[in-house]
Scaffold this motif. Structure first.
Motif, short mmCIF file in Angstrom:
data_model
loop_
_atom_site.label_atom_id
_atom_site.label_comp_id
_atom_site.label_asym_id
_atom_site.label_seq_id
_atom_site.Cartn_x
_atom_site.Cartn_y
_atom_site.Cartn_z
N ILE A 69 44.87 60.40 30.84
CA ILE A 69 43.72 59.54 31.33
C ILE A 69 42.58 60.15 31.16
O ILE A 69 42.31 61.36 31.56
CB ILE A 69 44.01 59.44 33.06
N ARG A 70 41.69 59.70 30.53
CA ARG A 70 40.17 60.24 30.26
C ARG A 70 39.37 59.80 31.58
O ARG A 70 38.51 60.52 31.73
CB ARG A 70 39.80 59.43 28.89
N ASN A 71 39.67 58.55 32.13
CA ASN A 71 38.73 58.20 33.38
C ASN A 71 39.58 56.96 33.81
O ASN A 71 39.90 55.80 33.35
CB ASN A 71 37.41 57.61 32.70
N LEU A 72 39.67 57.13 35.05
CA LEU A 72 40.28 56.18 36.08
C LEU A 72 39.25 56.25 37.25
O LEU A 72 39.36 56.87 38.15
CB LEU A 72 41.63 56.36 36.47
N ALA A 73 38.44 55.16 37.31
CA ALA A 73 37.40 55.18 38.19
C ALA A 73 37.22 53.88 39.20
O ALA A 73 37.38 52.93 38.46
CB ALA A 73 36.00 55.69 37.84
N LEU A 74 36.80 54.03 40.48
CA LEU A 74 36.38 52.99 41.15
C LEU A 74 35.11 53.38 41.62
O LEU A 74 34.55 54.29 42.10
CB LEU A 74 37.38 53.04 42.53
N SER A 75 34.15 52.24 41.45
CA SER A 75 32.67 52.38 41.60
C SER A 75 32.30 51.22 42.52
O SER A 75 32.55 50.05 42.45
CB SER A 75 31.89 52.30 40.54
N LEU A 76 31.60 51.75 43.61
CA LEU A 76 30.99 50.71 44.65
C LEU A 76 29.58 50.35 44.42
O LEU A 76 28.80 51.17 43.85
CB LEU A 76 31.27 51.31 45.97
N PRO A 77 29.09 49.41 44.90
CA PRO A 77 27.95 48.91 44.85
C PRO A 77 26.75 49.92 45.13
O PRO A 77 25.64 49.97 44.85
CB PRO A 77 27.76 47.39 45.57
N ASP A 78 27.05 50.82 46.35
CA ASP A 78 25.81 51.52 46.59
C ASP A 78 25.81 52.97 46.42
O ASP A 78 25.16 53.74 46.77
CB ASP A 78 26.04 51.74 48.22
N GLY A 79 26.67 53.13 45.16
CA GLY A 79 26.73 54.35 44.38
C GLY A 79 28.03 55.14 44.74
O GLY A 79 28.16 56.33 44.01
N GLY A 80 28.70 54.77 45.58
CA GLY A 80 30.08 55.47 45.78
C GLY A 80 31.14 55.30 44.56
O GLY A 80 31.12 54.60 43.91
N ARG A 81 31.73 56.59 44.44
CA ARG A 81 32.56 56.58 43.14
C ARG A 81 33.71 57.48 43.31
O ARG A 81 33.42 58.60 43.84
CB ARG A 81 31.84 57.06 41.81
N LEU A 82 34.80 57.11 43.10
CA LEU A 82 35.86 57.76 43.06
C LEU A 82 36.86 57.91 41.68
O LEU A 82 36.97 56.77 41.04
CB LEU A 82 37.05 57.37 44.12
N ALA A 83 37.10 59.18 40.99
CA ALA A 83 37.37 59.08 39.66
C ALA A 83 38.40 59.92 39.21
O ALA A 83 38.48 61.24 40.17
CB ALA A 83 36.16 59.23 38.68
N PHE A 84 39.26 59.90 38.42
CA PHE A 84 40.26 60.79 38.15
C PHE A 84 40.35 60.74 36.58
O PHE A 84 40.10 59.94 35.80
CB PHE A 84 41.90 60.24 38.46
N ALA A 85 40.85 62.15 35.91
CA ALA A 85 41.08 62.21 34.57
C ALA A 85 42.05 63.43 34.18
O ALA A 85 41.91 64.78 35.38
CB ALA A 85 39.72 62.55 34.02
N GLY A 86 43.03 63.35 33.44
CA GLY A 86 43.71 64.43 33.07
C GLY A 86 44.91 63.78 32.75
O GLY A 86 45.53 62.83 32.70
N PRO A 87 46.07 64.70 32.42
CA PRO A 87 47.38 64.21 31.92
C PRO A 87 48.31 64.04 33.28
O PRO A 87 48.43 64.65 34.20
CB PRO A 87 48.14 65.54 31.32
#
Length: 242
Positions: free
Chosen positions: A138-156
């Motif tokens: 996984i190079r990027n698995l991300a959830l982005s919110l309208p106010d700039g909140g972000r949760l992201a994952f990367a790795g095997p």
């Protein structure tokens, strides 16, 4: 090469349930090769809405891309092995009978190891490939919110025969309060996970690149579904994928 524009609406009855979908624009691009495989497959769409029973789903703009993982320059005589995939869903929202999922943008970019051989050349069902123990980068698995909140994952990540996840992934979070509120609207238990990750990021986080964004992050270890941050166990194990 094939370029097609697809008109809606679409209607189907998977497993006896009525599925309806419509969109303003949908385009399909396929670059096939003479060996029976493909070099690139893409689907883009706008203003997608769909209903399955009492489940409503909407996306303002979306794109899905697949290609064989590029081979090294010194491997010109070899065939593709793995499969790259990327997904982008802007302003994704969903409604269930007792749940409204607030709008968010979803991104995914990764590689299914041996995926091209299994899915394209051998024509194996995806479920069968995963049950046999799939491996992902996984190079990027991300959830982005309208106010700039972000949760992201990367790795095997690896999936074992029981459907449990194992791997060492980097997790990044920006504006954890915003992410926690979004997750809590789906399941209040998720706020605990976000709070623990936010505490770890605040205490020992390092900046890392996830897609086009650099945000503070920590490393989390998954061992057959059980997540740990250092020596701290993060809640209950993640349920099996199947």
């Amino acid at each position: 090469e094939l370029i097609a524009e697809v008109d809606g609406p679409f209607q189907s009855w998977p497993n006896g349930r009525e599925l309806n979908a419509n969109w303003s624009i949908m385009r399909l691009f396929l670059d096939a090769n003479f060996s029976g495989g493909f070099d690139l497959a893409s689907l883009t769409f706008s203003d997608l809405t769909s209903t399955l029973s009492r489940f409503n789903f909407g996306v303002a703009k979306g794109a899905v891309h697949f290609r064989p993982t590029p081979l090294p320059q010194d491997a010109s005589d070899q065939s593709p092995v793995s499969l790259d995939g990327a997904v982008s869903l802007s302003d994704l929202s969903a409604q269930l009978p007792n749940l409204n999922v607030p709008p968010a943008t979803f991104e995914a970019d990764g590689t299914l190891m041996d995926g091209y051989q299994d899915l394209v050349e051998r024509r194996r069902p995806l479920r069968s490939v995963i049950r046999d123990g799939a491996k992902f980068e996984i190079r990027n698995l991300a959830l982005s919110l309208p106010d700039g909140g972000r949760l992201a994952f990367a790795g095997p990540l690896e999936v074992d025969s029981d459907g449990l996840l194992t791997g060492k992934i980097r997790v990044g979070v920006a504006k954890p309060e915003s992410v926690s509120n979004w997750a809590g609207a789906i399941d209040p238990r998720l706020t605990q996970y976000v709070a623990l990750i936010a505490q770890g990021v605040a205490g020992m986080g390092q900046p890392a690149q996830f897609g086009s964004a650099e945000i503070p992050s920590i490393v989390i270890t998954l061992d057959r579904g059980q997540a740990r941050m250092g020596f701290i166990q993060l809640g209950d194990p993640i349920p099996p994928l199947f």
